[in-house]
Scaffold this motif. Structure first.
Motif, PDB file in Angstrom:
ATOM      1  N   ARG A  77       3.696   1.740  -0.765  1.00  0.00           N
ATOM      2  CA  ARG A  77       2.306   1.640  -0.015  1.00  0.00           C
ATOM      3  C   ARG A  77       2.874   1.117   1.306  1.00  0.00           C
ATOM      4  O   ARG A  77       2.343   1.840   2.466  1.00  0.00           O
ATOM      5  N   ASN A  78       3.616   0.172   1.415  1.00  0.00           N
ATOM      6  CA  ASN A  78       4.203  -0.720   2.783  1.00  0.00           C
ATOM      7  C   ASN A  78       5.134   0.606   3.596  1.00  0.00           C
ATOM      8  O   ASN A  78       5.064   0.474   4.780  1.00  0.00           O
ATOM      9  N   TRP A  79       5.872   1.047   2.807  1.00  0.00           N
ATOM     10  CA  TRP A  79       6.599   2.211   3.518  1.00  0.00           C
ATOM     11  C   TRP A  79       5.903   3.294   4.167  1.00  0.00           C
ATOM     12  O   TRP A  79       6.294   3.855   5.331  1.00  0.00           O
ATOM     13  N   ILE A  80       4.809   3.699   3.336  1.00  0.00           N
ATOM     14  CA  ILE A  80       4.134   4.676   3.912  1.00  0.00           C
ATOM     15  C   ILE A  80       3.310   4.234   5.300  1.00  0.00           C
ATOM     16  O   ILE A  80       3.454   4.962   6.418  1.00  0.00           O
ATOM     17  N   ALA A  81       3.033   3.038   5.117  1.00  0.00           N
ATOM     18  CA  ALA A  81       2.143   2.652   6.034  1.00  0.00           C
ATOM     19  C   ALA A  81       3.132   2.446   7.463  1.00  0.00           C
ATOM     20  O   ALA A  81       2.730   2.454   8.820  1.00  0.00           O
ATOM     21  N   ALA A  82       4.421   2.043   7.126  1.00  0.00           N
ATOM     22  CA  ALA A  82       5.394   1.806   8.426  1.00  0.00           C
ATOM     23  C   ALA A  82       5.950   3.086   8.794  1.00  0.00           C
ATOM     24  O   ALA A  82       6.356   3.053   9.948  1.00  0.00           O
ATOM     25  N   THR A  83       5.795   4.055   8.292  1.00  0.00           N
ATOM     26  CA  THR A  83       6.617   5.235   8.668  1.00  0.00           C
ATOM     27  C   THR A  83       5.744   6.398   9.108  1.00  0.00           C
ATOM     28  O   THR A  83       6.368   7.505   9.510  1.00  0.00           O
ATOM     29  N   VAL A  84       4.420   6.373   8.845  1.00  0.00           N
ATOM     30  CA  VAL A  84       3.597   7.533   9.220  1.00  0.00           C
ATOM     31  C   VAL A  84       2.794   6.938  10.453  1.00  0.00           C
ATOM     32  O   VAL A  84       2.689   6.013  11.038  1.00  0.00           O
TER      33      VAL A  84
END
Length: 128
Positions: free
Chosen positions: A121-128
């Motif tokens: 979840r955090n990865w997607i939030a940080a990279t989208v």
């Protein structure tokens, strides 16, 4: 998000010794973010949002499963710090925008399930 039938067929043909672990990881990743789409890329399950690859499952060699967290195939300018925080210690950082989580058995998958879902979840939030 449902499992991709093409990915399931691809995995069926491999007869991978860690298939149960792969299936558990597929579900954790897809349930962590409803926008993720599953496909095959780089000889393994891959998770993207639209055309942007974000998590790739490395299933060879068959002694462990690795989840590679990245920002796509093209090299991008490095952020000054790591893209997300990982208090769990699951991630091994290769660059500030590339990290790997490794799993050798189902016990490790189960033990890391909550932390892994948060990382996705955090990865997607940080990279989208």
């Amino acid at each position: 998000m449902p499992l991709n039938n093409d990915v399931t067929r691809f995995l069926d043909e491999l007869h991978h010794p860690l298939r149960q672990e792969i299936e558990a990881l597929r579900l954790i990743i897809l349930q962590a973010n409803a926008l993720l789409e599953e496909n095959i890329k780089w000889n393994g399950p891959n998770y993207s949002i639209g055309p942007e690859d974000r998590v790739t499952m490395r299933i060879q060699p068959p002694k462990q499963i690795q989840l590679v967290f990245h920002r796509g195939a093209k090299v991008k300018e490095q952020p000054k710090g790591r893209l997300i925080q990982d208090a769990s210690g699951l991630l091994v950082w290769r660059e500030n925008d590339r990290a790997i989580a490794s799993f050798k058995h189902m016990e490790a998958v189960k033990a890391g399930e909550q932390a892994l879902a948060a990382i996705v979840r955090n990865w997607i939030a940080a990279t989208v």
